[in-house]
Design a protein around this motif. Structure first.
Motif, short mmCIF file in Angstrom:
data_model
loop_
_atom_site.label_atom_id
_atom_site.label_comp_id
_atom_site.label_asym_id
_atom_site.label_seq_id
_atom_site.Cartn_x
_atom_site.Cartn_y
_atom_site.Cartn_z
N ARG A 19 0.65 2.79 3.69
CA ARG A 19 0.39 2.52 2.27
C ARG A 19 -1.05 2.92 1.97
O ARG A 19 -2.00 2.31 2.47
N ASP A 21 -4.21 4.13 -0.90
CA ASP A 21 -4.74 3.71 -2.20
C ASP A 21 -4.38 2.26 -2.51
O ASP A 21 -3.86 1.94 -3.58
N PRO A 22 -4.62 1.33 -1.58
CA PRO A 22 -4.12 -0.04 -1.73
C PRO A 22 -4.85 -0.80 -2.84
O PRO A 22 -6.06 -0.68 -3.01
N TYR A 23 -4.08 -1.60 -3.55
CA TYR A 23 -4.66 -2.44 -4.61
C TYR A 23 -4.08 -3.85 -4.48
O TYR A 23 -2.87 -4.05 -4.52
N ALA A 36 0.48 0.08 -3.90
CA ALA A 36 -0.18 1.21 -3.23
C ALA A 36 0.66 2.46 -3.44
O ALA A 36 1.81 2.40 -3.90
N GLU A 80 -2.41 0.62 -9.90
CA GLU A 80 -3.22 -0.59 -9.90
C GLU A 80 -2.57 -1.61 -10.83
O GLU A 80 -2.16 -1.26 -11.94
N HIS A 281 -7.97 2.26 2.57
CA HIS A 281 -7.07 2.96 3.48
C HIS A 281 -7.87 3.85 4.44
O HIS A 281 -9.00 4.25 4.16
N ALA A 300 -3.31 0.69 5.06
CA ALA A 300 -4.20 -0.24 4.38
C ALA A 300 -4.88 -1.15 5.41
O ALA A 300 -4.22 -1.67 6.32
#
Length: 319
Positions: A19, A21-23, A36, A80, A281, A300
């Motif tokens: 995963r 671009d984790p948010y 993500a 996001e 990440h 992540a």
């Protein structure tokens, strides 16, 4: 320059595998949500848990799928999840099946108390307040509030012989429209922001000690990917570029000792004890076959954020 500087061990494992671009966001009721980019770039997923660590094993639900054609039908990137008032919004980037690189920022809205349950309504592309925002490759939109006003920051490519990705900021009129013209916030000025591609992207905001700190990612997406930092006094004019200070060196880079390559595209949250946490990440190797963008093994990770003399210091978290 932050490096984690600890030996790679069996305990040094990802927070959530595959995963990017984790948010992570935490609801006022204490519930944590995670989203993500998925390796297939074809959908938006959510997880929820009563604890930060509970997100690791929480079931994942697809809340939106890409279109078959036209807008929002390719490269579903970097969602996001934000709560503005009593409504949930998902900000994400997408291309079109007919032109996969026509990347633009889009908005989804959910009025349910639980965003896992939906339904989600498509609001279309973020509405600009000028004739030049979102006219080219635009992505990684984030939003934040300060002194009652909401601001939007995103990355957008411009062409001056070579296409470069800058960061722009604007004040928001509504959760899906801007009130002001874009302001250029940061360009890839330094050598570490210009490896293979000239890039500033992936902004993430944390407000502490009267300051707004904005991390961002730079360079291509292999081992050269790294994080920079902008900061401004919260009482300053955030639409004035002179209010912002840009660090000369990156604040997080590849750490071979830790087995973390290309750290970047982060978000910030807090744990149950109120401790600041960075979610980011990275890969576990640097030898990538083909385009790094399509390598599925960006995972992540978590790091604690400590403040030493007002400056961020990242501390590894063993899971």
């Amino acid at each position: 320059m932050n490096q984690f500087n600890y030996k790679k061990t069996p305990e040094n494992v990802p927070f959530i595998s595959n995963r990017a671009d984790p948010y992570v966001t935490r609801h006022d009721n204490g519930t944590y949500y995670f989203t993500a980019s998925v390796p297939e770039y074809d959908r938006i997923v959510l997880r929820k848990s009563d604890s930060l660590m509970g997100l690791r094993e929480a079931p994942e639900k697809t809340v939106w799928k890409k279109h078959d054609s036209g807008d929002m039908s390719a490269h579903i990137w970097a969602p996001e999840l934000h709560r503005i008032g009593d409504t949930w919004y998902l900000y994400f980037a997408a291309g079109a099946a007919e032109d996969v690189w026509a990347i633009r920022p889009y908005v989804l809205e959910c009025r349910a108390e639980d965003p896992m349950e939906g339904p989600w309504q498509e609001l279309g592309m973020m509405e600009a307040a000028d004739d030049f925002s979102f006219q080219d490759f635009s992505l990684d939109m984030t939003v934040f509030a300060s002194h009652g006003a909401w601001y939007c920051v995103w990355a957008e490519k411009v062409s001056v012989g070579k296409k470069i990705s800058n960061l722009y900021i604007a004040r928001m009129k509504s959760p899906h429209s801007l009130a002001t013209k874009q302001v250029l916030l940061s360009s890839p000025d330094y050598d570490w922001e210009r490896v293979d591609f000239w890039v500033n992207e992936g902004p993430a905001v944390i407000r502490r000690n009267g300051r707004i700190c904005m991390t961002y990612s730079a360079s291509a997406t292999g081992a050269e990917y790294c994080m920079g930092l902008l900061s401004a006094e919260e009482d300053s004019d955030l639409l004035d570029p002179a209010s912002w200070t840009k660090e000369r060196l990156p604040v997080l880079v590849t750490d071979e000792t830790a087995g973390l390559y290309g750290p970047g595209h982060n978000s910030f949250t807090v744990d149950e004890n109120g401790r600041d946490i960075m979610v980011f990440h990275a890969r576990q190797y640097d030898e990538i076959s083909g385009d790094p963008l399509y390598d599925p093994n960006r995972h992540a990770y978590l790091a604690g954020v400590e403040w030493e003399d007002g400056e961020m210091v990242f501390k590894p978290m063993r899971l």
